[in-house]
Write an enzyme that holds these catalytic residues in place. Structure first.
Site, PDB file in Angstrom:
ATOM      1  N   CYS A 119      52.817  99.731  70.263  1.00 45.47           N
ATOM      2  CA  CYS A 119      51.361  99.553  70.180  1.00 45.47           C
ATOM      3  C   CYS A 119      50.675  99.491  71.539  1.00 45.47           C
ATOM      4  O   CYS A 119      49.504  99.849  71.661  1.00 45.47           O
ATOM      5  CB  CYS A 119      51.038  98.291  69.381  1.00 45.47           C
ATOM      6  SG  CYS A 119      51.814  98.261  67.750  1.00 45.47           S
ATOM      7  N   HIS A 257      43.525  97.098  70.301  1.00 48.20           N
ATOM      8  CA  HIS A 257      44.585  97.588  69.428  1.00 48.20           C
ATOM      9  C   HIS A 257      44.335  97.083  68.012  1.00 48.20           C
ATOM     10  O   HIS A 257      44.016  95.916  67.795  1.00 48.20           O
ATOM     11  CB  HIS A 257      45.938  97.102  69.933  1.00 48.20           C
ATOM     12  CG  HIS A 257      47.029  97.236  68.916  1.00 48.20           C
ATOM     13  ND1 HIS A 257      47.318  98.435  68.291  1.00 48.20           N
ATOM     14  CD2 HIS A 257      47.890  96.311  68.385  1.00 48.20           C
ATOM     15  CE1 HIS A 257      48.312  98.243  67.434  1.00 48.20           C
ATOM     16  NE2 HIS A 257      48.673  96.969  67.473  1.00 48.20           N
ATOM     17  N   ASN A 287      47.886  99.619  60.983  1.00 48.07           N
ATOM     18  CA  ASN A 287      48.264  99.591  62.388  1.00 48.07           C
ATOM     19  C   ASN A 287      49.012 100.879  62.698  1.00 48.07           C
ATOM     20  O   ASN A 287      50.137 101.080  62.244  1.00 48.07           O
ATOM     21  CB  ASN A 287      49.146  98.360  62.643  1.00 48.07           C
ATOM     22  CG  ASN A 287      49.621  98.241  64.073  1.00 48.07           C
ATOM     23  OD1 ASN A 287      49.670  99.215  64.818  1.00 48.07           O
ATOM     24  ND2 ASN A 287      49.996  97.036  64.465  1.00 48.07           N
TER      25      ASN A 287
END
Length: 338
Positions: A119, A257, A287
């Protein structure tokens, strides 16, 4: 602390790709020990995109690359370096960047991969690509973030399967006028939290198998990740702003993020920023690992929330535990070198 880029480097365009297949919470409710209501309340995620069985990370990345080139009106042959950030490569080797170049028909372009903790790649990989442009050796660098995270989520793990989706994005980077483009970038890693989110391998039962054989599954301590996001990331956001010598109020947009849709406003609340100053895509995408920051930036561009001269603060964080942040003074078309 990373030093400012010695020359202006701007984001010419951002491409994106999401697989066509989606999985909503009702479908997960039938497969896992969870409920749609729990997922929506705790995570704010309603659906996520899942790669088809014949789609690999390189396929998603290739589509994002073509999208970025189409948006910028730049021919493929102008790209002289291809970087791919991924933790779900097509193969252990060669690099997934090479697979993308092969599928794109690029016969001689240099390629390599970056693994910066999934990420966090939305900023880590961007910084690497920007420094190659700033060196003067490369004039057009494609930085592709692509992951099929669904492939490393255990089928019975309600936490990871509810959170992660598949997707890809591509930054197209070129030299720009000084004073515009990507600013000072901060990169940090906290190795003491190495095992907070990691891919664990269950060894093969075959005693003759090599040590890399076996099933790989993402293991994540949700409580530790949440504490990291709420306690460490707000301070880091302030550090990133200080490195740019700006107040957070000066930023037109703060893009984080997309860990989950509930965390983002809570993080911003802790630094005194209202939700209208950010963009959230996790509710519809989940995500998407390293692609989440550029996909959110791409959506903001489509919505007209980013204009030439806009100041955007971006912060990505992920396993490692790692975090990266930078500020971008958005370029106009005539800010780029011919």
């Amino acid at each position: 602390m990373t030093l400012p880029l010695p020359a202006g480097v701007g984001i010419r365009s951002i491409g994106g790709y999401l697989p066509k297949m989606t999985v909503d919470n009702a479908e997960l409710e039938d497969q896992l020990d969870t409920t749609a209501a729990w997922i929506e309340e705790r995570l704010g995620i309603y659906k996520r995109h899942i790669a088809a069985p014949d789609e690999q990370a390189s396929d998603l990345g290739l589509a994002a690359l073509h999208d970025a080139l189409d948006i910028a009106g730049v021919p493929l042959q102008n790209v002289d370096l291809l970087i791919c950030g991924t933790v779900t490569p097509d193969h252990m080797l060669p690099a997934t960047a090479a697979a993308i170049a092969y599928k794109a028909g690029c016969s001689s372009i240099p390629c390599f991969d970056i693994n910066s903790g999934a990420c966090a790649g939305g900023v880590f990989a961007l910084d690497v690509g920007a420094r190659y442009v700033a060196s003067g050796q490369y004039r057009c660098v494609a930085v592709i973030l692509t992951d099929v995270m669904s492939r490393i989520c255990a089928t019975d793990d309600r936490t990871t399967r509810a959170i992660f989706g598949d997707g890809a994005a591509c930054y197209l980077l070129q030299p720009c006028d000084c004073g515009r483009g990507i600013g000072t970038t901060l990169l940090k890693t906290m190795p003491d939290w190495y095992y907070t989110a990691h891919v664990q391998r269950t060894p093969s039962s075959d005693p003759k198998a090599n040590p890399f054989s076996g099933d790989n599954a993402l293991v994540m301590n949700g409580a530790e990740v949440r504490n990291f996001a709420l306690e460490t990331i707000p301070r880091f956001i302030q550090e990133v702003a200080a490195a740019q010598e700006i107040d957070l109020d000066a930023a037109d947009l703060i893009v984080l993020h997309q860990a989950n849709a509930r965390l983002i406003p809570k993080i911003l609340q802790r630094v005194g920023v209202t939700p209208d100053k950010t963009v959230v895509t996790a509710d519809r995408m989940g995500n998407t690992s390293g692609a989440s920051v550029p996909l959110a930036l791409r959506e903001a561009l489509e919505q007209g929330r980013i204009q030439p001269g806009s100041l955007i603060l971006t912060v990505a964080f992920g396993s490692g535990l790692s975090m990266g942040g930078t500020a971008i003074r958005w370029c106009a078309e005539d800010d780029f070198a011919p």
